[in-house]
Design an enzyme around this catalytic site. Structure first.
Site, PDB file in Angstrom:
ATOM      1  N   SER A 195       0.836  -1.205   0.000  1.00 22.87           N
ATOM      2  CA  SER A 195       0.000   0.000   0.000  1.00 22.87           C
ATOM      3  C   SER A 195       0.864   1.246   0.000  1.00 22.87           C
ATOM      4  O   SER A 195       1.959   1.262   0.582  1.00 22.87           O
ATOM      5  CB  SER A 195      -0.872  -0.020   1.255  1.00 22.87           C
ATOM      6  OG  SER A 195      -1.499   1.222   1.438  1.00 22.87           O
ATOM      7  N   TYR A 243      -1.460  -1.126  10.687  1.00 22.32           N
ATOM      8  CA  TYR A 243      -1.807  -1.676   9.371  1.00 22.32           C
ATOM      9  C   TYR A 243      -0.658  -1.447   8.382  1.00 22.32           C
ATOM     10  O   TYR A 243      -0.169  -2.376   7.731  1.00 22.32           O
ATOM     11  CB  TYR A 243      -3.104  -1.034   8.845  1.00 22.32           C
ATOM     12  CG  TYR A 243      -3.293  -1.254   7.361  1.00 22.32           C
ATOM     13  CD1 TYR A 243      -3.547  -2.525   6.860  1.00 22.32           C
ATOM     14  CD2 TYR A 243      -3.184  -0.195   6.449  1.00 22.32           C
ATOM     15  CE1 TYR A 243      -3.698  -2.733   5.492  1.00 22.32           C
ATOM     16  CE2 TYR A 243      -3.332  -0.397   5.080  1.00 22.32           C
ATOM     17  CZ  TYR A 243      -3.584  -1.668   4.610  1.00 22.32           C
ATOM     18  OH  TYR A 243      -3.721  -1.879   3.254  1.00 22.32           O
ATOM     19  N   LYS A 297       2.153  -4.127   6.491  1.00 22.68           N
ATOM     20  CA  LYS A 297       2.463  -4.217   5.055  1.00 22.68           C
ATOM     21  C   LYS A 297       3.978  -4.144   4.836  1.00 22.68           C
ATOM     22  O   LYS A 297       4.550  -4.897   4.057  1.00 22.68           O
ATOM     23  CB  LYS A 297       1.776  -3.076   4.294  1.00 22.68           C
ATOM     24  CG  LYS A 297       0.286  -3.214   4.208  1.00 22.68           C
ATOM     25  CD  LYS A 297      -0.082  -4.299   3.218  1.00 22.68           C
ATOM     26  CE  LYS A 297      -1.486  -4.793   3.406  1.00 22.68           C
ATOM     27  NZ  LYS A 297      -1.778  -6.043   2.720  1.00 22.68           N
TER      28      LYS A 297
HETATM   29  P1  NAD Z   1     -10.952  -6.869   1.207  1.00 22.98           P
HETATM   30  O1  NAD Z   1     -11.145  -6.852   2.676  1.00 22.98           O
HETATM   31  O2  NAD Z   1     -12.133  -6.661   0.350  1.00 22.98           O
HETATM   32  O3  NAD Z   1     -10.227  -8.224   0.768  1.00 22.98           O
HETATM   33  C1  NAD Z   1      -9.335  -8.919   1.594  1.00 22.98           C
HETATM   34  C2  NAD Z   1      -9.794 -10.367   1.654  1.00 22.98           C
HETATM   35  O4  NAD Z   1      -8.899 -11.108   2.480  1.00 22.98           O
HETATM   36  C3  NAD Z   1     -11.184 -10.511   2.255  1.00 22.98           C
HETATM   37  O5  NAD Z   1     -11.976 -11.279   1.361  1.00 22.98           O
HETATM   38  C4  NAD Z   1     -10.955 -11.248   3.567  1.00 22.98           C
HETATM   39  O6  NAD Z   1     -12.031 -12.096   3.880  1.00 22.98           O
HETATM   40  C5  NAD Z   1      -9.660 -11.995   3.281  1.00 22.98           C
HETATM   41  N1  NAD Z   1      -8.846 -12.325   4.460  1.00 22.98           N
HETATM   42  C6  NAD Z   1      -8.403 -11.482   5.422  1.00 22.98           C
HETATM   43  N2  NAD Z   1      -7.658 -12.155   6.314  1.00 22.98           N
HETATM   44  C7  NAD Z   1      -7.598 -13.446   5.889  1.00 22.98           C
HETATM   45  C8  NAD Z   1      -6.976 -14.618   6.385  1.00 22.98           C
HETATM   46  N3  NAD Z   1      -6.267 -14.625   7.515  1.00 22.98           N
HETATM   47  N4  NAD Z   1      -7.127 -15.760   5.694  1.00 22.98           N
HETATM   48  C9  NAD Z   1      -7.849 -15.795   4.554  1.00 22.98           C
HETATM   49  N5  NAD Z   1      -8.476 -14.725   4.050  1.00 22.98           N
HETATM   50  C10 NAD Z   1      -8.347 -13.557   4.709  1.00 22.98           C
HETATM   51  O7  NAD Z   1      -9.827  -5.785   0.868  1.00 22.98           O
HETATM   52  P2  NAD Z   1      -9.314  -5.246  -0.529  1.00 22.98           P
HETATM   53  O8  NAD Z   1      -9.659  -3.804  -0.589  1.00 22.98           O
HETATM   54  O9  NAD Z   1      -9.736  -6.139  -1.632  1.00 22.98           O
HETATM   55  O10 NAD Z   1      -7.742  -5.334  -0.288  1.00 22.98           O
HETATM   56  C11 NAD Z   1      -6.968  -6.427  -0.742  1.00 22.98           C
HETATM   57  C12 NAD Z   1      -5.548  -6.243  -0.277  1.00 22.98           C
HETATM   58  O11 NAD Z   1      -5.044  -5.009  -0.781  1.00 22.98           O
HETATM   59  C13 NAD Z   1      -5.384  -6.163   1.243  1.00 22.98           C
HETATM   60  O12 NAD Z   1      -4.211  -6.845   1.607  1.00 22.98           O
HETATM   61  C14 NAD Z   1      -5.253  -4.677   1.511  1.00 22.98           C
HETATM   62  O13 NAD Z   1      -4.507  -4.424   2.663  1.00 22.98           O
HETATM   63  C15 NAD Z   1      -4.517  -4.216   0.272  1.00 22.98           C
HETATM   64  N6  NAD Z   1      -4.766  -2.792  -0.026  1.00 22.98           N
HETATM   65  C16 NAD Z   1      -6.056  -2.347  -0.156  1.00 22.98           C
HETATM   66  C17 NAD Z   1      -6.282  -1.007  -0.413  1.00 22.98           C
HETATM   67  C18 NAD Z   1      -7.698  -0.478  -0.529  1.00 22.98           C
HETATM   68  O14 NAD Z   1      -7.885   0.731  -0.420  1.00 22.98           O
HETATM   69  N7  NAD Z   1      -8.705  -1.293  -0.775  1.00 22.98           N
HETATM   70  C19 NAD Z   1      -5.209  -0.112  -0.552  1.00 22.98           C
HETATM   71  C20 NAD Z   1      -3.911  -0.615  -0.439  1.00 22.98           C
HETATM   72  C21 NAD Z   1      -3.701  -1.969  -0.176  1.00 22.98           C
HETATM   73  C1  UD1 Z   2      -6.859   5.405   3.783  1.00 22.41           C
HETATM   74  C2  UD1 Z   2      -5.938   4.809   4.827  1.00 22.41           C
HETATM   75  C3  UD1 Z   2      -4.712   4.236   4.133  1.00 22.41           C
HETATM   76  C4  UD1 Z   2      -5.134   3.243   3.043  1.00 22.41           C
HETATM   77  C5  UD1 Z   2      -6.062   3.976   2.073  1.00 22.41           C
HETATM   78  C6  UD1 Z   2      -6.570   3.098   0.968  1.00 22.41           C
HETATM   79  C7  UD1 Z   2      -6.300   6.156   6.849  1.00 22.41           C
HETATM   80  C8  UD1 Z   2      -5.705   7.160   7.798  1.00 22.41           C
HETATM   81  N1  UD1 Z   2      -5.550   5.830   5.768  1.00 22.41           N
HETATM   82  O1  UD1 Z   2      -6.173   6.432   3.157  1.00 22.41           O
HETATM   83  O2  UD1 Z   2      -3.900   3.575   5.054  1.00 22.41           O
HETATM   84  O3  UD1 Z   2      -3.995   2.776   2.349  1.00 22.41           O
HETATM   85  O4  UD1 Z   2      -7.192   4.452   2.811  1.00 22.41           O
HETATM   86  O5  UD1 Z   2      -7.373   2.100   1.509  1.00 22.41           O
HETATM   87  O6  UD1 Z   2      -7.388   5.646   7.069  1.00 22.41           O
HETATM   88  N2  UD1 Z   2     -12.374  11.491   3.606  1.00 22.41           N
HETATM   89  C9  UD1 Z   2     -13.369  12.330   4.057  1.00 22.41           C
HETATM   90  N3  UD1 Z   2     -14.478  11.771   4.629  1.00 22.41           N
HETATM   91  C10 UD1 Z   2     -14.642  10.411   4.766  1.00 22.41           C
HETATM   92  C11 UD1 Z   2     -13.610   9.573   4.288  1.00 22.41           C
HETATM   93  C12 UD1 Z   2     -12.485  10.138   3.730  1.00 22.41           C
HETATM   94  O7  UD1 Z   2     -13.270  13.550   3.965  1.00 22.41           O
HETATM   95  O8  UD1 Z   2     -15.671   9.979   5.303  1.00 22.41           O
HETATM   96  C13 UD1 Z   2     -11.185  12.106   2.972  1.00 22.41           C
HETATM   97  C14 UD1 Z   2      -9.877  11.787   3.680  1.00 22.41           C
HETATM   98  O9  UD1 Z   2      -9.605  12.753   4.669  1.00 22.41           O
HETATM   99  C15 UD1 Z   2      -8.887  11.812   2.499  1.00 22.41           C
HETATM  100  C16 UD1 Z   2      -9.720  11.328   1.314  1.00 22.41           C
HETATM  101  O10 UD1 Z   2     -11.090  11.536   1.684  1.00 22.41           O
HETATM  102  O11 UD1 Z   2      -8.483  13.134   2.247  1.00 22.41           O
HETATM  103  C17 UD1 Z   2      -9.514   9.849   1.001  1.00 22.41           C
HETATM  104  O12 UD1 Z   2      -9.749   9.099   2.182  1.00 22.41           O
HETATM  105  P1  UD1 Z   2      -9.706   7.503   2.202  1.00 22.41           P
HETATM  106  O13 UD1 Z   2     -10.577   6.961   1.132  1.00 22.41           O
HETATM  107  O14 UD1 Z   2      -9.977   7.057   3.594  1.00 22.41           O
HETATM  108  O15 UD1 Z   2      -8.210   7.134   1.786  1.00 22.41           O
HETATM  109  P2  UD1 Z   2      -6.812   7.627   2.432  1.00 22.41           P
HETATM  110  O16 UD1 Z   2      -6.990   8.685   3.416  1.00 22.41           O
HETATM  111  O17 UD1 Z   2      -5.900   7.908   1.280  1.00 22.41           O
END
Ligand code: NAD
Ligand code: UD1
Length: 336
Positions: free
Chosen positions: A124, A148, A152
């Site tokens: 991330s 978190y 990572k």
């Molecule tokens: P998500 O929660 O929708 O998907 C994660 C999946 O992993 C879920 O289906 C959950 O049930 C499964 N899971 C969690 N722990 C597990 C375990 N111990 N064993 C088996 N399954 C398990 O999240 P996502 O948004 O699809 O994210 C996927 C990956 O990308 C995650 O590792 C997350 O940290 C990373 N990531 C997500 C974002 C984002 O904004 N969505 C941003 C950066 C990184």
């Molecule tokens: C968040 C996580 C980050 C993660 C990323 C993608 C935090 C502090 N950081 O980041 O670790 O990698 O999501 O999953 O949670 N916002 C509002 N109102 C809301 C929600 C968000 O104003 O209800 C604003 C936030 O202040 C930010 C922007 O929208 O400026 C995006 O927010 P968000 O979607 O939560 O992503 P990140 O802050 O980038």
């Protein structure tokens, strides 16, 4: 080629499974469904007309994982499984480290045992913490500000050590910026448990009438309208990035970091406006205090992924909003 997808039932995982099936890969998904539903897997198969194998298994269950590797000859792993809520990780650090780090250790141990050395890992942009400048390149210093983000980074370090010990490993560490949107069918999308933490799902739920209004976290940041600026990337562009990374691992051992973002930032208020236009609905909002831990501006320099993976994000903000809205309005309560 047979790919094990951990966390494949989740938001990014399900979209990546869809692209993998479309490209002719065989897929085995393991997911404990702690933050997803098996329905997403049914829908991926329905959209593509292709089959995948699903196992409800926890990465903390070493024996369960071992059985999967024993019974299927896996060629590569895409590792999405993990917990991702920043606030929850601050409240329950051990739970996060156990799930995200121990789960990854178990996975890597099973890979090692069965000679599987190709891995794509979901990292991330949060590992960069508060960047000294933007755009962010992969060689920026890392300093995550919460458990978190540190989980990572720990898994990234483990991957680097694996390669240092055995140069047959090929690992892509993909640092995602802000994934949003959904598949154009409106059949799969992001389905957060409880109150969404992230901006897009929150706005979608306001637009569909599930929540009264959005709290905009701060309007006094040093950005052009005072609200936070982020690099939103369509989940399908992100999914394709995984396929590109997988292809490259075939020929390049080592650990390779890639920023997956568009390289362009939008403010919270710009997103609100774009979403209102896409949905035809008003998104009520109120300015609220800054959210602790938030930064003003974050966007990627995605040039390395462009050069080495021949990948770039193609989908514009309008389609991100159209697709997020189609998913939300067709499935107002998510997969239920
Ligand atoms: P998500 O929660 O929708 O998907 C994660 C999946 O992993 C879920 O289906 C959950 O049930 C499964 N899971 C969690 N722990 C597990 C375990 N111990 N064993 C088996 N399954 C398990 O999240 P996502 O948004 O699809 O994210 C996927 C990956 O990308 C995650 O590792 C997350 O940290 C990373 N990531 C997500 C974002 C984002 O904004 N969505 C941003 C950066 C990184
Ligand atoms: C968040 C996580 C980050 C993660 C990323 C993608 C935090 C502090 N950081 O980041 O670790 O990698 O999501 O999953 O949670 N916002 C509002 N109102 C809301 C929600 C968000 O104003 O209800 C604003 C936030 O202040 C930010 C922007 O929208 O400026 C995006 O927010 P968000 O979607 O939560 O992503 P990140 O802050 O980038």
């Amino acid at each position: 080629m047979k790919v094990l997808v951990t966390g494949g039932a989740g938001y990014i995982g399900s979209h990546t499974c869809l692209e993998l099936l479309g490209a002719g890969y065989e897929i085995i998904v393991v997911d404990n469904l702690c933050n997803s539903r098996e329905e997403s897997m049914k829908r991926v198969q329905e959209i593509t007309g292709k089959k995948l194998i699903f196992h409800k298994i926890d990465l903390l269950d070493e024996q369960g994982l071992d059985n999967i590797f024993k019974e299927s000859s896996i060629d590569a792993v895409i590792h999405f499984a993990g917990l991702k809520a920043v606030g929850e990780s601050v409240a329950m650090p051990l739970h996060y480290y156990h799930n995200n780090v121990t789960g990854s250790l178990n996975l890597c141990a099973a890979m090692l045992k069965y000679g599987v050395t190709k891995l794509v890992f979901s990292s991330s942009a949060t590992v960069y913490g508060d960047p000294h400048t933007v755009p962010i390149t992969e060689d920026f210093p890392v300093s995550p500000t919460n458990p978190y983000g540190r989980s990572k980074l720990m898994v990234e370090e483990i991957c680097r050590d694996l390669y240092a010990a055995d140069s047959s490993w090929s690992i892509a560490l993909l640092r995602y910026f802000n994934p949003v949107g959904a598949h154009q069918s409106g059949r799969i999308g992001e389905d957060p448990n409880d109150i969404p933490n992230n901006l897009f799902p929150f706005i979608s739920q306001v637009a569909v009438g599930r929540r009264a209004e959005l709290a905009v976290f701060g309007d006094d940041y040093p950005t052009y309208d005072g609200t936070g600026v982020r690099d939103y990337i369509h989940v399908l562009d992100l999914a394709i990035g995984h396929l590109k990374a997988l292809e490259r691992l075939d020929e390049h051992s080592g650990t390779h970091i890639y920023n997956l973002g568009t390289g362009r930032g939008y403010s919270v208020l710009e997103i609100v406006k774009a979403f209102e236009k896409a949905s035809g609905k008003q998104v009520r909002y109120q300015i609220a205090p800054r959210r602790p831990g938030d930064i003003a501006t974050c966007y990627a320099d995605p040039a390395k992924a462009g050069q080495e993976l021949n990948w770039s994000a193609k989908i514009e903000l309008k389609q991100m909003c159209d697709d997020a809205w189609r998913w939300q309005s067709n499935n107002p309560k998510g997969y239920i």
